[in-house]
Write a protein that holds these residues in place. Structure first.
Motif, mmCIF file in Angstrom:
data_model
loop_
_atom_site.group_PDB
_atom_site.id
_atom_site.type_symbol
_atom_site.label_atom_id
_atom_site.label_comp_id
_atom_site.label_asym_id
_atom_site.label_seq_id
_atom_site.Cartn_x
_atom_site.Cartn_y
_atom_site.Cartn_z
ATOM 1 N N LEU B 12 0.889 -0.914 -0.421
ATOM 2 C CA LEU B 12 0.002 0.120 0.274
ATOM 3 C C LEU B 12 1.250 1.227 0.092
ATOM 4 O O LEU B 12 1.092 1.750 1.014
ATOM 5 N N THR B 13 0.839 1.655 -1.260
ATOM 6 C CA THR B 13 1.719 2.840 -1.505
ATOM 7 C C THR B 13 0.958 4.265 -1.632
ATOM 8 O O THR B 13 -0.270 3.595 -2.778
ATOM 9 N N LEU B 93 -9.901 4.100 -11.065
ATOM 10 C CA LEU B 93 -9.906 5.870 -10.604
ATOM 11 C C LEU B 93 -8.045 4.939 -10.291
ATOM 12 O O LEU B 93 -7.366 3.587 -9.412
ATOM 13 N N ASP B 94 -6.955 6.074 -10.131
ATOM 14 C CA ASP B 94 -6.028 6.410 -10.392
ATOM 15 C C ASP B 94 -5.456 6.476 -8.625
ATOM 16 O O ASP B 94 -4.875 7.846 -8.448
ATOM 17 N N THR B 95 -5.396 5.889 -7.903
ATOM 18 C CA THR B 95 -5.858 6.470 -6.356
ATOM 19 C C THR B 95 -6.319 4.516 -5.715
ATOM 20 O O THR B 95 -6.908 4.119 -6.303
ATOM 21 N N GLU B 96 -5.599 5.046 -4.240
ATOM 22 C CA GLU B 96 -5.999 3.632 -3.079
ATOM 23 C C GLU B 96 -7.640 3.643 -2.891
ATOM 24 O O GLU B 96 -7.559 4.787 -2.257
ATOM 25 N N HIS B 123 -6.522 -2.743 -2.684
ATOM 26 C CA HIS B 123 -5.226 -3.271 -2.439
ATOM 27 C C HIS B 123 -5.029 -3.788 -0.988
ATOM 28 O O HIS B 123 -3.970 -3.809 -0.398
ATOM 29 N N ALA B 124 -5.899 -2.434 0.031
ATOM 30 C CA ALA B 124 -5.865 -2.622 1.774
ATOM 31 C C ALA B 124 -7.509 -2.923 2.242
ATOM 32 O O ALA B 124 -8.549 -1.845 1.563
#
Lengths: 259, 302
Positions: B12-13, B93-96, B123-124
């Motif tokens: 997770l970045t 979307l280009d975000t977590e 991812h989380a």
């Protein structure tokens, strides 16, 4: 239609009786968002952090010729007082337009009865004007506790046949909106009743409509935080479960409610 | 330019430390008319449970001095609805995108996490063991070390990617709970969830909320949150994510200096729909003004 967040300048302010205030506002950008529907509302940030959360206020009238909107606000607490205390020329921070609107599609010549109680008349003025433009016959019942609260009765006259009711018999037909001549004589021929006002009034109107098999829409004002469907605070119980008044409403057909 | 990206570990970045608090940002889409969601470090969607939940009866909200009480009670359409209907709309979307997971039993939590593990772009998850507004589950797990360990261990088995655990402030020793969830396999710890509170309408002689008590959020809770983040960051090795009343960049920096690796903006989203971007830009301005090249220079300096 896209929701926008921008400043609106108070171009004119009218302090009315009984703590009512009428604001005329012009967007800082010069242009109103397109396609504002009668029945929709705005969320206003109270000046000077008078309250933390925004205050949801019905759109009273929209004039696309001059790009102005009007809001009819009753002073009920810190938030509405701070908004109404702002002088002409100052700006309010507003998110709009929010929620859905009243039905507007009826056969030409049909009769629609609008019922407003107290500050609940606010969203009905723009609706009355839209319906009249479409050739709909509009009958309006404007209910108030007393004559002092009939602050915008004159504004409705160009668009509809207006009947006033007051609880204390100080003007118009004595009694509640459901005691009106309009309700007694014309309810059955209405294509729909559209109503906004205190909860008990809307429930009485909904019950009368159900009894006569007349369609009815009500505009709810559940307490809300975001106005965007995120916080899930303003929910109303419907036949499909809890739904947000701010996005699925504020206007609901009574068939969808559990009243 | 200040370097804002944050690695919270285990895949997770974040491109920057600004996340949104669960329950205050819908599924992100509610805010897309106002902000570019892809500028956020990420957003955390509304609390999700195995089965659909109706939540608590209205009224669910009351404004209080510099804050608000809520008693939503985890209203949501269930994890399968999220997977089928919501995820496809936001996954690109280009975000977590983090999913906040709640449950009424350990098995519920684990099964919800297992189903979410099939979604490639999640991812989380953020494990909610701290909701004060449901009778079963939620805070019941988050207020004892044993309860917290049990649910985190079970989810750890079912969820292979980053596991963030959100703590309740309604405990005697936040440090002990934090150490327990770290020991049970949490990859990061977020805090604080809402503080249990109550307000009374004296005119009507009854509570404002249908549930009598509810969760307090907003700037009113910020000093409590900063204190707890500082205590936890000193005690654990995993990254800490701070939240509680953040409305400005300065507020966010308080948490970062107290030891937070990232922050969440919550109630402020209800006040100003662009709050997240405002917080981000104000962090950048502060760093430029102070000549800070990386948040590592100021993180946990207290």
């Amino acid at each position: 239609m896209a929701k926008v967040h921008q400043n609106f300048t108070i171009t004119q302010k009218c302090e009315l009786s009984a703590g009512y205030c009428l604001l005329h506002l012009k967007p800082a950008s010069g242009k109103l968002p397109e396609g504002i529907l009668p029945g929709q509302f705005v969320e206003i940030l109270a000046p000077d952090n008078a309250t933390m959360l925004r205050r949801p206020i019905s759109i009273h009238f929209v004039d696309y010729n001059t790009d102005r909107i009007s809001l009819l606000i009753r002073r009920v607490g810190n938030g509405t007082n701070a908004i109404c205390d702002l002088p002409e020329g100052e700006a309010l921070d507003i998110v709009l337009p929010l929620g859905n609107g009243f039905s507007e599609d009826f056969e030409a010549g049909a009769t629609v009865i609008l019922v407003g109680g107290g500050v609940g008349v606010a969203p009905l003025l723009y609706q009355a004007s839209k319906l009249k433009d479409k050739g709909i016959r509009v009958k309006m019942v404007y209910g108030a506790r007393t004559v002092d609260e009939l602050v915008v009765a004159e504004a409705f006259k160009p668009y509809c046949e207006l009947e006033i009711t007051t609880d204390d018999a100080s003007a118009g037909t004595p009694g509640r909106v459901t005691d009106s001549v309009c309700f007694r004589e014309y309810l059955k021929e209405a294509a729909m009743v559209q109503c906004c006002g205190p909860g008990p009034m809307m429930k009485a109107v909904a019950a009368a409509c159900k009894a006569h098999g007349v369609a009815c829409e009500v505009s709810l004002e559940n307490m809300m935080a975001c106005g965007l469907g995120a916080c899930l605070c303003c929910v109303e119980k419907t036949v499909k479960g809890n739904v947000c008044v701010c996005t699925e409403g504020p206007v609901f057909n009574i068939e969808k409610l559990t009243w | 330019m200040v370097k804002l990206n944050v690695n919270l570990g285990k895949g997770l970045t974040l491109k920057n430390p600004v996340l949104t608090a669960s329950g205050t940002f819908g599924f992100g889409e509610e805010y897309s008319p106002f902000i570019d969601l892809e500028r956020l470090g990420g957003f955390i969607v509304k609390g999700t449970t195995l089965e659909a939940r109706e939540g608590n009866p209205y009224p669910r909200m009351a404004e209080t001095p510099s804050g608000m009480l809520n008693a939503v009670g985890l209203q949501n359409k269930g994890v399968d609805y999220f997977i089928e209907h919501i995820y496809p709309r936001i996954a690109g979307l280009d975000t977590e995108i983090l999913v906040n997971v709640s449950g009424k039993s350990v098995e519920d939590y684990a099964e919800t996490a297992r189903r979410l593990s099939l979604l490639e772009n999640i991812h989380a998850i953020e494990l909610n063991i701290s909701c004060p507004n449901v009778k079963q589950g939620g805070m019941a797990y988050g207020t004892t070390c044993d309860g917290a360990s049990e649910v985190v261990s079970a989810v750890r088995q079912a969820w292979p990617r980053h596991l963030m655990v959100k703590l309740s402030p309604n405990v005697t020793s936040i440090k002990d709970i934090a150490l327990a969830v770290e020991g049970a396999g949490a990859d990061s710890i977020s805090l604080i969830n809402t503080l249990l509170g109550m307000a009374v309408d004296v005119e009507r002689r009854r509570p404002y909320l249908s549930t009598i008590t509810g969760g307090l959020s907003g700037p009113a809770v910020r000093p409590v949150a900063v204190r707890m983040v500082w205590q936890v960051a000193k005690a654990v090795k995993v990254p800490v994510v701070g939240l509680g009343g953040i409305v400005s960049g300065r507020d966010a920096l308080e948490f970062i200096m107290a030891g937070a690796s990232a922050i969440q903006v919550g109630t402020a989203n209800f006040i100003n729909p662009e709050s997240t971007i405002k917080v981000l830009e104000e962090i950048e301005e502060f760093c430029e003004r102070q000549g800070i090249k990386s948040l590592d220079e100021i993180r946990g300096i207290i």
